[in-house]
Design a protein around this motif. Structure first.
Motif, PDB file in Angstrom:
ATOM      1  N   ALA A  91       0.953  -1.204  -0.115  1.00  0.00           N
ATOM      2  CA  ALA A  91       0.011  -0.025  -0.089  1.00  0.00           C
ATOM      3  C   ALA A  91       0.983   1.100  -0.018  1.00  0.00           C
ATOM      4  N   SER A  92       1.983   1.130   0.671  1.00  0.00           N
ATOM      5  CA  SER A  92       2.727   2.446   0.600  1.00  0.00           C
ATOM      6  C   SER A  92       3.474   2.553  -0.641  1.00  0.00           C
ATOM      7  N   ARG A  93       3.725   1.388  -1.087  1.00  0.00           N
ATOM      8  CA  ARG A  93       4.355   1.475  -2.404  1.00  0.00           C
ATOM      9  C   ARG A  93       3.561   2.128  -3.574  1.00  0.00           C
ATOM     10  N   ALA A  94       2.085   1.764  -3.449  1.00  0.00           N
ATOM     11  CA  ALA A  94       0.952   2.097  -4.368  1.00  0.00           C
ATOM     12  C   ALA A  94       0.684   3.725  -4.136  1.00  0.00           C
ATOM     13  N   LEU A  95       1.088   4.278  -2.922  1.00  0.00           N
ATOM     14  CA  LEU A  95       0.854   5.666  -2.739  1.00  0.00           C
ATOM     15  C   LEU A  95       2.216   6.301  -2.983  1.00  0.00           C
ATOM     16  N   ASN A  96       3.257   5.638  -3.138  1.00  0.00           N
ATOM     17  CA  ASN A  96       4.362   6.530  -3.465  1.00  0.00           C
ATOM     18  C   ASN A  96       4.796   7.127  -1.991  1.00  0.00           C
ATOM     19  N   TYR A  97       4.700   6.337  -1.018  1.00  0.00           N
ATOM     20  CA  TYR A  97       5.049   7.037   0.288  1.00  0.00           C
ATOM     21  C   TYR A  97       6.823   7.135   0.236  1.00  0.00           C
ATOM     22  N   SER A  98       7.235   8.222   0.928  1.00  0.00           N
ATOM     23  CA  SER A  98       8.599   8.534   1.217  1.00  0.00           C
ATOM     24  C   SER A  98       9.227   7.647   2.434  1.00  0.00           C
ATOM     25  N   ALA A  99      10.260   7.049   2.191  1.00  0.00           N
ATOM     26  CA  ALA A  99      10.786   6.570   3.242  1.00  0.00           C
ATOM     27  C   ALA A  99      11.520   7.430   4.416  1.00  0.00           C
ATOM     28  N   LYS A 100      11.838   8.572   3.849  1.00  0.00           N
ATOM     29  CA  LYS A 100      12.431   9.603   4.745  1.00  0.00           C
ATOM     30  C   LYS A 100      11.448  10.431   5.612  1.00  0.00           C
ATOM     31  N   CYS A 101      10.397  10.776   4.530  1.00  0.00           N
ATOM     32  CA  CYS A 101       9.401  11.687   5.327  1.00  0.00           C
ATOM     33  C   CYS A 101       7.975  11.737   4.672  1.00  0.00           C
ATOM     34  N   GLN A 102       7.205  11.146   5.432  1.00  0.00           N
ATOM     35  CA  GLN A 102       5.822  10.983   5.076  1.00  0.00           C
ATOM     36  C   GLN A 102       4.769  11.712   5.880  1.00  0.00           C
ATOM     37  N   PRO A 103       4.265  12.809   5.633  1.00  0.00           N
ATOM     38  CA  PRO A 103       3.443  13.220   6.623  1.00  0.00           C
ATOM     39  C   PRO A 103       1.820  12.635   6.461  1.00  0.00           C
ATOM     40  N   CYS A 104       1.459  12.388   7.824  1.00  0.00           N
ATOM     41  CA  CYS A 104      -0.082  11.518   7.983  1.00  0.00           C
ATOM     42  C   CYS A 104      -1.094  12.781   7.434  1.00  0.00           C
ATOM     43  N   ARG A 105      -1.691  12.138   6.738  1.00  0.00           N
ATOM     44  CA  ARG A 105      -2.958  12.541   6.042  1.00  0.00           C
ATOM     45  C   ARG A 105      -4.384  11.697   6.094  1.00  0.00           C
ATOM     46  N   VAL A 106      -5.393  12.565   6.507  1.00  0.00           N
ATOM     47  CA  VAL A 106      -6.829  11.915   6.494  1.00  0.00           C
ATOM     48  C   VAL A 106      -7.230  11.905   5.288  1.00  0.00           C
ATOM     49  N   VAL A 229      16.567  15.870  12.099  1.00  0.00           N
ATOM     50  CA  VAL A 229      17.262  16.851  11.579  1.00  0.00           C
ATOM     51  C   VAL A 229      16.662  17.455  10.270  1.00  0.00           C
ATOM     52  N   SER A 230      15.712  16.808   9.620  1.00  0.00           N
ATOM     53  CA  SER A 230      15.257  17.416   8.418  1.00  0.00           C
ATOM     54  C   SER A 230      14.026  17.939   8.489  1.00  0.00           C
ATOM     55  N   ARG A 231      13.538  18.100   9.932  1.00  0.00           N
ATOM     56  CA  ARG A 231      12.389  18.666  10.392  1.00  0.00           C
ATOM     57  C   ARG A 231      11.133  18.177   9.702  1.00  0.00           C
ATOM     58  N   CYS A 232      11.257  17.078   9.546  1.00  0.00           N
ATOM     59  CA  CYS A 232       9.814  16.344   8.774  1.00  0.00           C
ATOM     60  C   CYS A 232       8.703  16.639   9.306  1.00  0.00           C
ATOM     61  N   GLU A 233       7.680  17.146   8.562  1.00  0.00           N
ATOM     62  CA  GLU A 233       6.479  17.613   9.005  1.00  0.00           C
ATOM     63  C   GLU A 233       5.561  16.617   9.304  1.00  0.00           C
ATOM     64  N   TYR A 234       5.903  15.679  10.341  1.00  0.00           N
ATOM     65  CA  TYR A 234       5.330  14.455  10.842  1.00  0.00           C
ATOM     66  C   TYR A 234       5.275  14.122  12.296  1.00  0.00           C
ATOM     67  N   GLN A 235       4.443  15.039  13.093  1.00  0.00           N
ATOM     68  CA  GLN A 235       4.374  14.825  14.563  1.00  0.00           C
ATOM     69  C   GLN A 235       5.810  14.644  15.193  1.00  0.00           C
ATOM     70  N   PRO A 236       6.513  15.884  15.524  1.00  0.00           N
ATOM     71  CA  PRO A 236       7.737  16.062  15.855  1.00  0.00           C
ATOM     72  C   PRO A 236       7.793  15.277  17.283  1.00  0.00           C
ATOM     73  N   TRP A 237       6.785  15.471  18.177  1.00  0.00           N
ATOM     74  CA  TRP A 237       7.100  14.639  19.299  1.00  0.00           C
ATOM     75  C   TRP A 237       7.102  13.037  19.224  1.00  0.00           C
ATOM     76  N   LEU A 238       6.575  12.560  18.377  1.00  0.00           N
ATOM     77  CA  LEU A 238       6.751  11.012  17.813  1.00  0.00           C
ATOM     78  C   LEU A 238       8.126  10.677  17.616  1.00  0.00           C
ATOM     79  N   SER A 239       8.728  11.745  16.706  1.00  0.00           N
ATOM     80  CA  SER A 239      10.172  11.351  16.299  1.00  0.00           C
ATOM     81  C   SER A 239      11.171  11.626  17.496  1.00  0.00           C
ATOM     82  N   TYR A 240      10.867  12.528  18.463  1.00  0.00           N
ATOM     83  CA  TYR A 240      11.715  12.326  19.506  1.00  0.00           C
ATOM     84  C   TYR A 240      11.458  11.313  20.602  1.00  0.00           C
ATOM     85  N   THR A 241      10.073  10.835  20.572  1.00  0.00           N
ATOM     86  CA  THR A 241       9.910   9.737  21.706  1.00  0.00           C
ATOM     87  C   THR A 241      10.286   8.356  20.943  1.00  0.00           C
ATOM     88  N   GLY A 242      10.266   8.237  19.508  1.00  0.00           N
ATOM     89  CA  GLY A 242      10.951   7.017  18.958  1.00  0.00           C
ATOM     90  C   GLY A 242      12.213   6.970  19.106  1.00  0.00           C
TER      91      GLY A 242
END
Length: 273
Positions: A91-106, A229-242
């Protein structure tokens, strides 16, 4: 795909006031065991009761072998993780998801919903993994009830509930993909080991599974760090927690590996999941 009309609340439906409830992902809120935090709290509480009182009850009983139940359970868990891994990957391949940074979208795109559903199954798999602890108790494998085992199982359950409730798509697919892949191999190993001593000579690769886990945590740490480091627009708190979470696992699993394999040479012991 999960039926949006399904809902289980264990009787806590009136207690729906909690922080950030308004930020929850609308797609998963009616799915079983997702909506109310009290459901997750109740499941975790029952697990901790099992850990607290299970060994005391089994102290008066004889250890059980459970070879067939262990084989079936581990085989099904390996298959479930294979399904999760395949769904996330395709499914991620079909959506062309980025392995580096993929914002969550509803989005209700079919492939986005496949990813959200895979995350729900990933969450459910962490509930099913509590059976690992139950099997240790029933077989009186007390050495396996370590802090690492209990910390890993309980914390992963909580984190997966958070993910499926708030961010069931986006960049989280990378760590979930890695974890489900590792669990395919791990539960496959356990299903073979449950068949008895005849297969033990062919299961010499046990220590390499712990190395695979360490590699998973190292990659997770690198991936989380680059997102920060790249300031991915994907829930920064989750990156720090991870990142903090991966550091704790690298320390605990690294200590486990050193104590059980490096210091004790070729001593053969059961690794933790």
């Amino acid at each position: 795909m999960i039926n949006n009309s399904s809902k289980i609340d264990f009787g806590f439906g009136l207690l729906d006031s909690y922080p950030f409830a308004d930020l929850a992902d609308e797609r998963t809120q009616s799915w079983p065991l997702v909506s109310s935090p009290w459901n997750a709290a109740a499941i975790l509480f029952l697990y901790l009761l099992l850990v607290r009182f299970g060994p005391k009850w089994m102290a008066r009983q004889k250890p059980l072998q459970l070879r067939l139940p262990l084989f079936v359970y581990n085989l099904l868990m390996s298959m479930l993780n294979a399904h999760i891994c395949l769904e996330l990957f395709t499914a991620s391949r079909a959506l062309n998801y980025s392995a580096k940074c993929q914002p969550c979208r509803v989005s209700y795109d079919p492939h986005e919903m496949r990813i959200a559903t895979a995350f729900w199954w990933f969450y459910i798999s962490k509930i099913l993994e509590f059976a690992d602890t139950a099997f240790f108790i029933l077989r009186k494998k007390w050495s396996q009830l370590s802090f690492l085992h209990l910390y890993h199982h309980s914390s992963m359950f909580v984190i997966c509930w958070i993910v499926v409730k708030w961010i069931p798509t986006g960049s989280t697919f990378i760590p979930a993909l890695m974890n489900s892949f590792v669990h395919i191999i791990m539960y496959g190993y356990y299903s073979l080991s449950a068949l008895g001593p005849r297969l033990y000579p062919y299961l010499w690769w046990k220590r390499y599974l712990t190395r695979l886990q360490l590699l998973q945590f190292a990659l997770g740490l690198v991936w989380g760090t680059q997102a920060i480091v790249s300031r991915c627009e994907y829930q920064p708190w989750l990156s720090y927690t991870g990142v903090a979470y991966m550091l704790s696992f690298l320390f605990l699993f690294g200590r486990f590996y050193t104590q059980k394999y490096t210091r004790n040479g070729t001593k053969c012991i059961q690794f933790v999941k």
